[in-house]
Design an enzyme around this catalytic site. Structure first.
Site, PDB file in Angstrom:
ATOM      1  N   HIS A 110     102.467 148.443  93.893  1.00  0.00           N
ATOM      2  CA  HIS A 110     103.267 147.325  93.734  1.00  0.00           C
ATOM      3  C   HIS A 110     104.460 147.973  94.520  1.00  0.00           C
ATOM      4  CE1 HIS A 110     104.898 143.633  92.446  1.00  0.00           C
ATOM      5  NE2 HIS A 110     105.150 143.931  91.109  1.00  0.00           N
ATOM      6  N   HIS A 118      98.012 142.217 102.355  1.00  0.00           N
ATOM      7  CA  HIS A 118      98.688 141.425 101.228  1.00  0.00           C
ATOM      8  C   HIS A 118      97.485 140.765 100.260  1.00  0.00           C
ATOM      9  CE1 HIS A 118     101.433 139.116  98.857  1.00  0.00           C
ATOM     10  NE2 HIS A 118     102.469 140.104  99.145  1.00  0.00           N
ATOM     11  N   ASP A 143     106.919 145.173 103.266  1.00  0.00           N
ATOM     12  CA  ASP A 143     107.395 146.843 103.404  1.00  0.00           C
ATOM     13  C   ASP A 143     107.531 147.358 104.771  1.00  0.00           C
ATOM     14  OD1 ASP A 143     107.881 146.642 100.522  1.00  0.00           O
ATOM     15  OD2 ASP A 143     105.852 146.990 100.181  1.00  0.00           O
TER      16      ASP A 143
HETATM   17  N1  AMX Z   1      94.826 149.416 104.771  1.00  0.00           N
HETATM   18  C1  AMX Z   1      93.590 150.041 104.534  1.00  0.00           C
HETATM   19  N2  AMX Z   1      92.741 148.912 103.816  1.00  0.00           N
HETATM   20  C2  AMX Z   1      93.255 147.876 103.405  1.00  0.00           C
HETATM   21  C3  AMX Z   1      94.479 147.346 103.782  1.00  0.00           C
HETATM   22  C4  AMX Z   1      95.256 148.301 104.416  1.00  0.00           C
HETATM   23  N3  AMX Z   1      96.395 147.878 104.703  1.00  0.00           N
HETATM   24  N4  AMX Z   1      94.439 146.140 103.502  1.00  0.00           N
HETATM   25  C5  AMX Z   1      93.276 145.873 102.546  1.00  0.00           C
HETATM   26  N5  AMX Z   1      92.530 146.960 102.608  1.00  0.00           N
HETATM   27  C6  AMX Z   1      91.434 147.020 101.892  1.00  0.00           C
HETATM   28  C7  AMX Z   1      91.417 147.085 100.592  1.00  0.00           C
HETATM   29  O1  AMX Z   1      91.824 148.335  99.833  1.00  0.00           O
HETATM   30  C8  AMX Z   1      90.217 146.612 100.034  1.00  0.00           C
HETATM   31  O2  AMX Z   1      89.161 147.499 100.217  1.00  0.00           O
HETATM   32  P1  AMX Z   1      88.025 147.864  98.945  1.00  0.00           P
HETATM   33  O3  AMX Z   1      87.259 146.511  99.068  1.00  0.00           O
HETATM   34  O4  AMX Z   1      87.319 148.825  99.031  1.00  0.00           O
HETATM   35  O5  AMX Z   1      88.921 147.657  97.570  1.00  0.00           O
HETATM   36  C9  AMX Z   1      89.560 145.561 101.120  1.00  0.00           C
HETATM   37  O6  AMX Z   1      90.647 145.914 102.369  1.00  0.00           O
HETATM   38  C10 AMX Z   1      89.992 144.084 100.776  1.00  0.00           C
HETATM   39  O7  AMX Z   1      91.319 143.820 100.514  1.00  0.00           O
HETATM   40  P2  AMX Z   1      92.032 142.799 100.513  1.00  0.00           P
HETATM   41  O8  AMX Z   1      91.291 141.743  99.829  1.00  0.00           O
HETATM   42  O9  AMX Z   1      92.304 142.300 101.943  1.00  0.00           O
HETATM   43  O10 AMX Z   1      93.510 142.864  99.967  1.00  0.00           O
HETATM   44  P3  AMX Z   1      93.823 143.411  98.269  1.00  0.00           P
HETATM   45  O11 AMX Z   1      94.591 142.214  97.704  1.00  0.00           O
HETATM   46  O12 AMX Z   1      92.756 144.073  97.682  1.00  0.00           O
HETATM   47  O13 AMX Z   1      95.010 144.353  98.421  1.00  0.00           O
HETATM   48  C11 AMX Z   1      97.217 145.559  99.128  1.00  0.00           C
HETATM   49  C12 AMX Z   1      96.432 144.231  98.967  1.00  0.00           C
HETATM   50  C13 AMX Z   1      98.588 145.125  99.488  1.00  0.00           C
HETATM   51  C14 AMX Z   1      97.073 146.428  97.919  1.00  0.00           C
HETATM   52  C15 AMX Z   1      96.491 146.158 100.468  1.00  0.00           C
HETATM   53  O14 AMX Z   1      96.591 145.589 101.656  1.00  0.00           O
HETATM   54  C16 AMX Z   1      96.959 147.516 100.600  1.00  0.00           C
HETATM   55  O15 AMX Z   1      96.575 148.492 100.106  1.00  0.00           O
HETATM   56  N6  AMX Z   1      97.873 147.702 101.631  1.00  0.00           N
HETATM   57  C17 AMX Z   1      98.837 148.716 102.046  1.00  0.00           C
HETATM   58  C18 AMX Z   1      99.562 149.165 100.948  1.00  0.00           C
HETATM   59  C19 AMX Z   1     101.072 148.346 101.239  1.00  0.00           C
HETATM   60  O16 AMX Z   1     101.468 148.090 102.176  1.00  0.00           O
HETATM   61  N7  AMX Z   1     101.345 147.649  99.834  1.00  0.00           N
HETATM   62  C20 AMX Z   1     102.452 146.692  99.837  1.00  0.00           C
HETATM   63  C21 AMX Z   1     102.062 145.139  99.811  1.00  0.00           C
HETATM   64  C22 AMX Z   1     103.494 144.582  99.484  1.00  0.00           C
HETATM   65  C23 AMX Z   1     103.933 144.706  98.261  1.00  0.00           C
HETATM   66  O17 AMX Z   1     103.477 144.324  96.901  1.00  0.00           O
HETATM   67  N8  AMX Z   1     105.203 145.291  98.113  1.00  0.00           N
END
Ligand code: AMX
Length: 392
Positions: free
Chosen positions: A232, A273, A328
């Protein structure tokens, strides 16, 4: 979710919705903001990028009153916030002086500091408590930065009439040109991060705790603990660390780096996201601001190149719902460029901003149902051995 089956439902709950962190399940209404998957967050109907250059105090007014202030109202609220800051009970933050510099995470200090403010004074009126907390956040933030960094209490006295961000920078002991850039970046950062709908983890946690009629301070401290998680709010810290690991703005090398991170099953920070399905407009605002503030900064140049390269690579994986930049992606590079060199403090800025949106939402929930407030939160969990009619 609702026990009253006769009520029309917006969403039919199926087995596949269980154990998904309430993903996509409507649980309430939110008056402060909504998030459009393609256009990002809107505060009271205004796209956030249209508000990015306004003063944080005016956005407090917007989120609390659900309209923008006129000039008089803007001045009145700024004065009220300054007066409430001046009335901070003496010794309210003394507990922080007994904590060891560098210990724990900066978010732990923020959570303790908010509780300490509540111990020093809680009126029980959520609006008054919210405004007191918002007014006293600059001094709390500066005290955390200085004490945790081993620099002792702020040397200069608090001058809240300068404005919230300006007073924080003054309390840090920064003046002149350096202060101006810090102020510019922090004001925009605060406005962009104040609110993001009702269902994000920290806002939801804060409202959940508040629904049991806990104090505003106890609720907000819980919200900050929720925000501290690496998935988060703490992602903004990880994001700059990620950019620094890349270490080059050469697109070919960045592509190679992104592919190797994905192969090692590590996240590409600053992308993706849970709700958004396009680039977050808050990313674009901050990248534009970087062009003005720090166009030649190494981290900033990497962020700009990463913004082009990463979405192409991420979109090769159909599982990733949103390959685009999130809020971010650039905030850490900007904060670093204006003098905040320790990423472990970045989430406290996010927390400072969210105190405003979460307060506004807690007030709205307390005023709901003609002043009776929302009932205590109580979603339903199904016992694994409980005989129930399966839903699908
Ligand atoms: N890098 C690598 N893998 C990613 C990714 C990324 N940037 N975005 C999504 N994925 C992966 C997920 O981990 C998930 O894998 P899984 O099925 O093995 O669990 C799959 O793709 C599907 O994910 P999604 O439905 O597209 O996204 P989510 O809602 O599960 O996750 C988030 C959202 C933000 C946690 C994810 O995109 C992520 O980890 N991003 C990188 C971290 C980041 O920048 N976080 C900041 C978010 C903004 C905030 O809240 N501050």
């Amino acid at each position: 979710m609702s026990d009253s089956e006769e009520q029309p439902t917006l969403f039919e709950i199926k087995d596949s919705n269980l154990d998904t962190g309430l993903r996509g399940i409507p649980v309430g209404t939110c008056r402060t903001s909504f998030v459009s998957p393609t256009k990002g967050v809107h505060y009271v109907g205004y796209p956030v990028s249209d508000l990015a250059d306004m003063s944080p105090e005016d956005i407090v007014f917007l989120l609390f009153e659900k309209r923008l202030p006129n000039r008089q109202e803007s001045q009145d609220l700024a004065k009220e916030i300054a007066a409430r800051a001046e009335e901070m009970p003496a010794g309210a933050l003394r507990i922080l002086e007994s904590m060891t510099p560098g210990s724990g995470h900066a978010m732990d200090w923020l959570s303790v500091g908010i509780q300490a403010l509540g111990i020093a004074e809680t009126t029980g009126d959520v609006r008054a408590d919210s405004l007191n907390l918002i007014a006293r956040m600059p001094e709390l933030m500066a005290t955390i930065f200085r004490l945790r960094g081993g620099r002792g209490l702020p040397k200069s006295g608090s001058e809240p009439q300068r404005g919230m961000v300006e007073n924080f920078v003054h309390l840090l002991g920064v003046e002149g040109d350096e202060a101006e850039k810090m102020i510019r970046v922090l004001r925009t950062f605060l406005v962009l991060h104040m609110d993001h709908g009702g269902g994000n983890l920290s806002t939801f946690s804060g409202k959940c705790v508040a629904s049991g009629r806990a104090t505003l301070y106890a609720s907000m401290s819980s919200a900050m603990n929720a925000l501290s998680g690496p998935l988060h709010g703490r992602a903004n810290q990880s994001c700059l660390e990620f950019v620094q690991r890349i270490g080059t703005d050469d697109p070919a090398k960045i592509e190679e780096f992104v592919r190797s991170e994905l192969a090692a099953k590590r996240p590409i920070y600053g992308f993706g996201h849970a709700v958004l399905r396009a680039e977050d407009p808050r990313a674009a605002v901050q990248i534009d601001l970087g062009e003005e503030i720090c166009p030649d900064d190494e981290n900033y140049k990497i962020v700009k190149a990463l913004r082009e390269v990463a979405p192409k690579v991420l979109s090769e994986n159909p599982k990733i719902s949103n390959p685009h930049a999130n809020v971010d992606v650039a905030s850490g590079a900007l904060l670093h460029a204006v003098g905040f060199h320790k990423p472990e403090y970045y989430t406290t800025f996010f927390g400072w901003a969210r105190v405003i949106g979460i307060s506004a939402q807690i007030i709205d929930e307390r005023n709901a149902r003609s002043g009776r407030g929302v009932p205590i939160y109580r979603p339903k969990y199904i016992g694994v051995n409980q005989p129930i009619q399966r839903l699908e």
